[in-house]
Design a protein around this motif. Structure first.
Motif, mmCIF file in Angstrom:
data_model
loop_
_atom_site.group_PDB
_atom_site.id
_atom_site.type_symbol
_atom_site.label_atom_id
_atom_site.label_comp_id
_atom_site.label_asym_id
_atom_site.label_seq_id
_atom_site.Cartn_x
_atom_site.Cartn_y
_atom_site.Cartn_z
ATOM 1 N N ARG A 66 8.806 -0.723 0.352
ATOM 2 C CA ARG A 66 7.809 -1.179 1.324
ATOM 3 C C ARG A 66 8.068 -0.488 2.656
ATOM 4 O O ARG A 66 9.030 0.248 2.816
ATOM 5 N N ASN A 67 7.194 -0.709 3.617
ATOM 6 C CA ASN A 67 7.387 -0.248 5.010
ATOM 7 C C ASN A 67 7.709 1.239 5.107
ATOM 8 O O ASN A 67 8.600 1.639 5.872
ATOM 9 N N SER A 96 -1.711 1.279 7.229
ATOM 10 C CA SER A 96 -1.069 -0.027 7.409
ATOM 11 C C SER A 96 -0.008 -0.336 6.354
ATOM 12 O O SER A 96 0.950 -1.045 6.631
ATOM 13 N N HIS A 97 -0.154 0.199 5.140
ATOM 14 C CA HIS A 97 0.814 -0.126 4.093
ATOM 15 C C HIS A 97 1.662 1.077 3.702
ATOM 16 O O HIS A 97 2.048 1.236 2.544
ATOM 17 N N GLY A 98 1.938 1.907 4.669
ATOM 18 C CA GLY A 98 2.875 2.992 4.410
ATOM 19 C C GLY A 98 2.372 4.355 4.842
ATOM 20 O O GLY A 98 1.224 4.719 4.622
ATOM 21 N N ASN A 118 -1.525 4.881 3.467
ATOM 22 C CA ASN A 118 -1.786 4.011 2.328
ATOM 23 C C ASN A 118 -2.240 2.649 2.852
ATOM 24 O O ASN A 118 -1.597 2.076 3.728
ATOM 25 N N VAL A 119 -3.342 2.151 2.311
ATOM 26 C CA VAL A 119 -3.891 0.873 2.777
ATOM 27 C C VAL A 119 -4.117 -0.028 1.570
ATOM 28 O O VAL A 119 -4.779 0.376 0.609
ATOM 29 N N LYS A 120 -3.536 -1.222 1.623
ATOM 30 C CA LYS A 120 -3.715 -2.174 0.514
ATOM 31 C C LYS A 120 -4.539 -3.351 1.008
ATOM 32 O O LYS A 120 -4.393 -3.781 2.158
ATOM 33 N N ARG A 126 -6.627 -0.815 -3.296
ATOM 34 C CA ARG A 126 -6.061 0.021 -2.233
ATOM 35 C C ARG A 126 -6.934 1.246 -1.984
ATOM 36 O O ARG A 126 -7.759 1.629 -2.813
#
Ligand code: FRU
Length: 467
Positions: A66-67, A96-98, A118-120, A126
């Motif tokens: 994550r992150n 927002s997601h990486g 990457n956006v989930k 996604r």
């Protein structure tokens, strides 16, 4: 999580875990490893004004995926690396997601990063944006935002831009999963790095006569070596065979010819780049002296990650050593970058029958082994290598259940060059005709034990720690 918040938490994680990491028994002496947390793919590998820059996928907050930030190291010699300011931290609406994997180029004298935002979404779906960031005067990177949304016809898995210059244009390859769950490599062109035109699919599952070949291809890289185009990629979803495709996911290459105008890549068979237990998401760059260099992640997504003994010390995974790539008579070779010879300390040589060989330390060491016949080698009781005259077999006890697991190479063995670094081994076969990379977790001060009735020649160096 917004960027500033993530960075505050990252500082806390570093303060909390660095003392543990420093005591960790399996910490490499000369390979790149995260200060704390999880490292995966190498990103943005480039040499600019003499300095090598190597970025990496980094979760500073924990040992899970994550992150994802981009950490950044810099070196003038590929051996001594300095930490640079963290280059990319997720948090914008388009990443927002990486800040997922990508590459670096130099444009107008500045390093530019191309990466995947990457956006989930809460419903589990996604999307992905290909984004740019530009070097600033402080050695950090300013995000310039997305330059490409998802192309129609593909799932939310389109990522890992590798950008290069060819004649008067920029080109990009992207890894993709289409709506029929076929892994693909897309080729795109741009005049200015900002406006991209999709030219087509140049390789993938059910393309160019290769049949069903995985549902997703990650981390493509395309470059020319001695006039031949090489496409590296990481297909996911290949079934294991008797002696190949034994890791959860593969990293390999095709050689061929790319027609830039038609966006067609005529290529041969897929070859694994590394036959060991851990190798994935490699990235190459052309050094200023013309050499093509490669660095890989010495890990595989979702493979044994819960069982690495380094987890209790707050970190996981390392990168491979940098390798030099070459082609000889159409055959692909990988060798340790020559700069690594700087690490060589005390040298010993020996010749005789394997059963009578001395037990040399292999904590941080390099070994050249030239056997005349069958032998076996044990590395600190945690890994063994067996050569029976036709098959080379690397054995490790599975990290999860302790059962022996094997990896294989077949051919005519003339020489092995083995690089050891506390919890990793990289075995270069016949001057780089094949490589086996693996993590292993021996007890303190591991030693090499050889056995067999054959004659062999050994040369050994202790390698000086530099991390
Ligand atoms: C490969 C990969 C890439 C992605 C990155 C995320 O290991 O899954 O496709 O960009 O890792 O960390």
């Amino acid at each position: 999580m917004e960027e500033l918040n993530l960075m505050k938490q990252a500082v806390q994680a570093l303060m909390r875990d660095i003392p543990k990491v420093l005591r960790a028994p399996h910490r490499p002496a000369w390979h790149l490893a995260p200060s704390v947390g999880l490292l995966n793919d190498p990103n943005g590998f480039i040499q600019h004004n003499g300095a090598f820059h190597l970025f990496y996928q980094w979760n500073p907050l924990g040992c899970d995926h994550r992150n994802k930030c981009w950490g950044h190291w810099q070196s003038t010699d590929l051996v001594n690396w300095q930490h640079q300011p963290v280059a990319l931290v997720p948090g914008a609406c388009y990443d927002s997601h990486g800040c997922y994997s990508g590459s670096a180029v130099v444009a107008d004298g500045k390093i530019m990063l191309a990466y995947t935002g990457n956006v989930k979404y809460p419903d589990g779906s996604r999307t992905a944006y290909q984004c740019l960031a530009q070097e600033n005067a402080q050695g950090g990177y300013d995000k310039l935002g997305p330059v490409l949304p998802l192309p129609p016809g593909y799932s939310g898995h389109v990522r890992d831009p590798k950008v290069w210059r060819h004649q008067d244009d920029w080109y990009m390859v992207l890894g993709a999963r289409d709506l029929q769950d076929r892994g693909k490599v897309l080729l795109l062109r741009s005049a200015d790095l900002r406006n991209w035109q999709l030219l087509g699919e140049i390789a993938g599952s059910q393309l160019n006569g290769i049949g069903d070949f995985g549902y997703m291809w990650e981390c493509p890289d395309l470059f020319t070596l001695d006039g031949v185009e090489i496409l590296i990629c990481c297909p996911q979803g290949l079934a294991a065979q008797a002696e190949q495709y034994l890791n959860v996911y593969q990293a390999g290459y095709f050689t061929g010819k790319l027609d830039y105008r038609q966006a067609r890549f005529e290529h041969g068979a897929f070859h694994e780049l590394d036959l060991g237990f851990e190798f994935y998401a490699p990235q190459t760059t052309q050094a200023e002296d013309g050499r093509r260099l490669l660095v890989g992640w010495m890990g595989v997504p979702e493979q044994d990650e819960d069982y690495h003994p380094t987890l209790q010390y707050g970190w996981i995974h390392i990168l491979t050593c940098p390798r030099e790539l070459s082609l000889h008579q159409g055959k692909f070779y990988q060798q340790p970058a020559r700069e690594l010879q700087q690490l060589r300390g005390e040298n010993r040589q020996w010749q005789g029958i394997a059963d009578e060989a001395p037990c040399w330390p292999v904590g941080s060491a390099e070994l050249l082994l030239t056997p005349e016949g069958a032998f076996s080698a044990d590395f600190g009781g945690a890994m063994t290598l067996l050569w029976d005259g036709a098959l080379l077999r690397l054995t490790r006890n599975n990290l999860r259940n302790g059962q022996p697991e094997h990896r294989y190479w077949r051919g005519n063995l003339s020489q092995l060059q083995i690089l050891f670094d506390r919890s990793s081994v990289e075995i270069f076969i016949n001057h780089g005709e094949a490589v086996m990379s693996a993590r292993y977790f021996p007890g303190p001060q591991p030693q090499l034990h050889l056995s067999g009735k054959t004659q062999l020649t050994l040369e050994h160096w202790s390698l000086t720690p530099c991390m």
